[in-house]
Design a protein around this motif. Structure first.
Motif, PDB file in Angstrom:
ATOM      1  N   ASP A   1      11.658   4.266   7.691  1.00 42.59           N
ATOM      2  CA  ASP A   1      11.864   5.139   6.530  1.00 42.59           C
ATOM      3  C   ASP A   1      12.331   4.339   5.321  1.00 42.59           C
ATOM      4  O   ASP A   1      11.902   4.585   4.194  1.00 42.59           O
ATOM      5  CB  ASP A   1      12.873   6.237   6.862  1.00 42.59           C
ATOM      6  CG  ASP A   1      12.250   7.274   7.798  1.00 42.59           C
ATOM      7  OD1 ASP A   1      11.008   7.191   7.996  1.00 42.59           O
ATOM      8  OD2 ASP A   1      12.977   8.129   8.319  1.00 42.59           O
TER       9      ASP A   1
ATOM     10  N   VAL B   1      -6.643  10.524   3.367  1.00 46.51           N
ATOM     11  CA  VAL B   1      -6.001  11.728   2.807  1.00 46.51           C
ATOM     12  C   VAL B   1      -6.639  12.047   1.457  1.00 46.51           C
ATOM     13  O   VAL B   1      -7.043  11.141   0.723  1.00 46.51           O
ATOM     14  CB  VAL B   1      -4.475  11.537   2.616  1.00 46.51           C
ATOM     15  CG1 VAL B   1      -3.763  11.440   3.948  1.00 46.51           C
ATOM     16  CG2 VAL B   1      -4.171  10.321   1.763  1.00 46.51           C
TER      17      VAL B   1
ATOM     18  N   ASP C   1       1.403  12.154  12.570  1.00 41.31           N
ATOM     19  CA  ASP C   1       1.816  13.191  11.599  1.00 41.31           C
ATOM     20  C   ASP C   1       2.624  12.582  10.470  1.00 41.31           C
ATOM     21  O   ASP C   1       2.394  12.849   9.294  1.00 41.31           O
ATOM     22  CB  ASP C   1       2.691  14.228  12.307  1.00 41.31           C
ATOM     23  CG  ASP C   1       1.834  15.337  12.859  1.00 41.31           C
ATOM     24  OD1 ASP C   1       0.595  15.277  12.601  1.00 41.31           O
ATOM     25  OD2 ASP C   1       2.365  16.231  13.536  1.00 41.31           O
ATOM     26  N   SER C   2       3.594  11.761  10.889  1.00 39.28           N
ATOM     27  CA  SER C   2       4.463  11.166   9.883  1.00 39.28           C
ATOM     28  C   SER C   2       3.678  10.199   8.988  1.00 39.28           C
ATOM     29  O   SER C   2       3.909  10.140   7.777  1.00 39.28           O
ATOM     30  CB  SER C   2       5.635  10.505  10.609  1.00 39.28           C
ATOM     31  OG  SER C   2       5.942   9.296  10.044  1.00 39.28           O
ATOM     32  N   SER C   3       2.713   9.474   9.568  1.00 40.54           N
ATOM     33  CA  SER C   3       1.898   8.570   8.743  1.00 40.54           C
ATOM     34  C   SER C   3       1.084   9.357   7.725  1.00 40.54           C
ATOM     35  O   SER C   3       0.997   8.979   6.553  1.00 40.54           O
ATOM     36  CB  SER C   3       0.937   7.771   9.612  1.00 40.54           C
ATOM     37  OG  SER C   3       1.649   6.870  10.388  1.00 40.54           O
TER      38      SER C   3
ATOM     39  N   LYS D   1       1.762  12.213   6.479  1.00 39.81           N
ATOM     40  CA  LYS D   1       2.673  12.714   5.435  1.00 39.81           C
ATOM     41  C   LYS D   1       2.962  11.621   4.417  1.00 39.81           C
ATOM     42  O   LYS D   1       2.945  11.838   3.205  1.00 39.81           O
ATOM     43  CB  LYS D   1       3.986  13.186   6.072  1.00 39.81           C
ATOM     44  CG  LYS D   1       3.960  14.655   6.370  1.00 39.81           C
ATOM     45  CD  LYS D   1       5.352  15.175   6.653  1.00 39.81           C
ATOM     46  CE  LYS D   1       5.248  16.509   7.355  1.00 39.81           C
ATOM     47  NZ  LYS D   1       5.954  16.529   8.659  1.00 39.81           N
ATOM     48  N   PHE D   2       3.238  10.410   4.940  1.00 39.34           N
ATOM     49  CA  PHE D   2       3.573   9.303   4.048  1.00 39.34           C
ATOM     50  C   PHE D   2       2.402   9.012   3.087  1.00 39.34           C
ATOM     51  O   PHE D   2       2.577   8.939   1.873  1.00 39.34           O
ATOM     52  CB  PHE D   2       3.927   8.053   4.864  1.00 39.34           C
ATOM     53  CG  PHE D   2       4.030   6.814   4.031  1.00 39.34           C
ATOM     54  CD1 PHE D   2       5.079   6.651   3.122  1.00 39.34           C
ATOM     55  CD2 PHE D   2       3.074   5.803   4.114  1.00 39.34           C
ATOM     56  CE1 PHE D   2       5.171   5.519   2.333  1.00 39.34           C
ATOM     57  CE2 PHE D   2       3.159   4.668   3.320  1.00 39.34           C
ATOM     58  CZ  PHE D   2       4.211   4.523   2.426  1.00 39.34           C
TER      59      PHE D   2
ATOM     60  N   GLY E   1       0.123  10.990   2.318  1.00 39.88           N
ATOM     61  CA  GLY E   1      -0.014  12.173   1.459  1.00 39.88           C
ATOM     62  C   GLY E   1       0.874  12.059   0.222  1.00 39.88           C
ATOM     63  O   GLY E   1       0.463  12.412  -0.894  1.00 39.88           O
ATOM     64  N   VAL E   2       2.098  11.533   0.430  1.00 45.99           N
ATOM     65  CA  VAL E   2       2.998  11.350  -0.714  1.00 45.99           C
ATOM     66  C   VAL E   2       2.398  10.324  -1.679  1.00 45.99           C
ATOM     67  O   VAL E   2       2.365  10.520  -2.905  1.00 45.99           O
ATOM     68  CB  VAL E   2       4.405  10.888  -0.246  1.00 45.99           C
ATOM     69  CG1 VAL E   2       5.257  10.529  -1.448  1.00 45.99           C
ATOM     70  CG2 VAL E   2       5.071  11.975   0.573  1.00 45.99           C
TER      71      VAL E   2
END
Ligand SMILES: Nc1ncnc2c1ncn2[C@@H]1O[C@H](COP(=O)(O)OP(=O)(O)OP(=O)(O)O)[C@@H](O)[C@H]1O
Ligand SMILES: [Mg+2]
Length: 551
Positions: free
Chosen positions: A16, A131, A156-158, A160-161, A163-164
């Motif tokens: 993180d 993405v 999922d977390s990748s 999201k990252f 996506g940001v």
């Protein structure tokens, strides 16, 4: 207490932290430049350096297909590929607006290798994540990355990252588009304004058909297309600036700047820094380098208004620019070369300036290559009514009034006046007339007081001294005879002369003394008429061609 072994929690925390610093770096890359391609390239570079990204590609939707904006780690020809909507994974992501993850490329039979990957990619197992880049809920592009395959990866977390990251790209796109729109708007506005300027300073806006004015048009047409230095001379308000504009806007430099310097308005201490600019630190207060008007006019025209007023020091520098087309900024040593056409104007008597030693002769000769003399308005009365009509129309429009014409007595007043302030004074007189006029016609009393009587206007009739004295003498005698009701002896006494001399003059001037004996005639003495009718006709003829000058 024993040292804790790095567990899953601490790896997540480290990941993180790394992601946060990546996002910071990406936001700096995106805000650091207005060149979007460069910024996107930096974003991919950061992802590769900080994460296990092997290569990446950013595509944007243009003309219905996806075009590559930035690539990193692909072969060069990847830059030119085009992806249709729905084609391959990237095409599907943009079509659906939803991210797609391919955990192991080698296990995905439908994986379409659209972008040419380097051969080494076969040697390692890769994960592919794509993405969408979304603006106003619409996918406008995609961020696609190849990551080293890691069995423990939290997809999922990748997603999201990334996506940001894609959200930040979308934000930068927004900024860029609005900057681009603003730029286009300014460009449009600029083109429009230039067009307007060109129209305003078109030849057709210089009013006048008199001989001297026509000669002036010819001179402007002759010289406009050349690079020759032009000197415009004429009294104040004759239209020198108008002519300078006409030359510029009818020259090949019309699209480049027209820069004006009012030499008389600038104090001696400022004029050089204004003309030539200065370097940082040239004097107290010079906090940064500043371009002078010469540099601002690069490619265009520099108009030096009231050149007769510049001081001798500046004249020396100006002479050098005229001769060599180069100069140094104040406090600087670099020589600046300029491509500028010079137009100068003055209402001063330059020859007298040279005689007095206030104007350099060599500079005068440099300026005096092509001189246009703008005649005073009183010497081109044929233009006067055209100009008056032009201003009447202009100011009626501006002030929202419907004024159709100028009355004959008002025209006579305009014609009789000597216009020391030239066209500018006429323009002001007409604006005042339009403002105070309450009907459809400009009358004499709407004109400024200076025009009201021949006396106050200072009109000098062109007569010889002998005739003027004779007319004055005749007036005095008639006046005296009026006062004495035709009594010659009394009149002679009033005038402090003898009856014999008075009789002689009465005979000479053919004065009819009997008229003064009748009370009626006393009031209406000959010679009281305003102006001889034939001279009025002459003026009317000279001004013919004007539409709104009927009585
Ligand atoms: N021939 C003309 N047609 C239309 N308008 C004119 C004409 N001549 C002058 N004017 C107008 O008269 C006004 C004065 O003209 P301008 O400023 O060019 O005079 P100038 O010679 O530069 O005066 P100064 O020496 O006082 O600076 C301007 O508003 C200009 O538009
Ligand atoms: Mg001027």
């Amino acid at each position: 207490m024993p040292a804790a072994k790095p567990g899953p929690d601490s790896t997540t925390a480290a990941r993180d932290a790394r992601r946060l610093s990546t996002l910071l770096e990406i936001s700096q890359a995106l805000s650091g430049t207005l060149n979007l391609k460069t910024a996107l390239q930096r974003v991919l570079g950061t992802l590769i350096r900080q994460h296990s990204v092997v290569r990446g590609m950013i595509t944007l939707l243009r003309d219905g297909e996806l075009q590559v904006e930035a690539v990193e780690g692909f072969e060069d020809r990847a830059r030119t590929i085009r992806i249709r909507l729905g084609e391959g994974i990237t095409g599907k992501v943009v079509e659906s607006g939803k991210p797609i993850v391919v955990p192991r490329i080698s296990k995905e039979p439908t994986f379409l290798n659209l972008a040419p990957r380097r051969p080494d990619s076969a040697r390692q197992e890769l994960t592919f994540i794509c993405v969408p880049i979304t603006q106003n809920r619409q996918a406008v592009g995609a961020l696609a990355v190849d990551l080293r395959f890691k069995p423990e990866r939290d997809y999922d977390s990748s997603v999201k990252f990334f996506g940001v990251v894609s959200g930040m790209i979308a934000q930068a796109l927004n900024v860029q588009r609005s900057v681009e729109e603003e730029r286009r708007r300014l460009l449009d506005e600029n083109t429009h304004l230039r067009q307007e300027l060109r129209e305003r300073y078109d030849f057709s806006n210089i009013i006048g058909t008199s001989g001297p004015t026509r000669q002036m048009y010819e001179q402007v047409a002759q010289v406009a297309q050349t690079n020759t230095t032009v000197l415009i001379r004429g009294e104040s308000g004759t239209g020198k600036e108008l002519i300078a504009h006409a030359i510029h806007y009818n020259s090949l430099r019309a699209k480049k700047p027209f820069v004006k310097v009012s030499c008389a308005a600038l104090p001696d201490s400022l004029i050089e820094s204004e003309l030539f600019g200065y370097e940082k630190g040239a004097f107290t207060g010079a906090n940064a380098r500043k371009k002078g008007r010469f540099e601002m006019a690069e490619g265009g025209t520099l108009f030096l208004d009231e050149i007769g007023d510049i001081n001798l020091n500046t004249q020396v520098k100006l002479l050098r620019v005229l001769q060599e087309r180069e100069f140094e900024r104040l406090g600087g040593t670099d020589t600046v070369k300029v491509n500028v056409r010079l137009i100068a104007a003055t209402n001063k008597d330059m020859e007298k300036g040279i005689a007095d030693g206030t104007f350099r002769e060599d500079l005068y000769y440099r300026l005096n290559v092509f001189t246009i003399f703008v005649p005073p308005l009183r010497e081109r009365k044929a233009d006067l009514l055209l100009l008056a009509d032009h201003f009447l129309e202009k100011f009626s429009r501006e002030h929202g009034k419907v004024i159709k014409r100028i009355s004959t007595p008002a025209i006579d007043m305009l014609m009789a006046y000597h216009w020391p302030g030239n066209v500018r004074e006429l323009e002001n007189a007409l604006e005042r007339g339009v403002l105070v006029c309450d009907g459809a016609v400009i009358h004499g009393h709407h004109l400024p007081p200076s025009l009201q009587t021949a006396d106050s206007s200072g009109t000098v009739t062109r007569v010889s001294l002998k005739d003027a004295v004779a007319a004055y003498e005749r007036d005095l005698i008639q006046d005296a005879l009026k006062t004495t009701r035709g009594n010659r002896a009394k009149a002679a006494r009033l005038l402090d002369t003898t009856e014999r001399i008075l009789n002689y003059k009465v005979r000479n001037y053919a004065i009819d003394v009997r008229r003064f004996k009748s009370p009626d005639m006393v009031r209406r003495a000959p010679g009281d008429a305003l102006a001889p009718s034939d001279s009025r006709d002459q003026l009317r003829d000279a001004a013919s061609g004007s539409a709104a000058t009927s009585n």
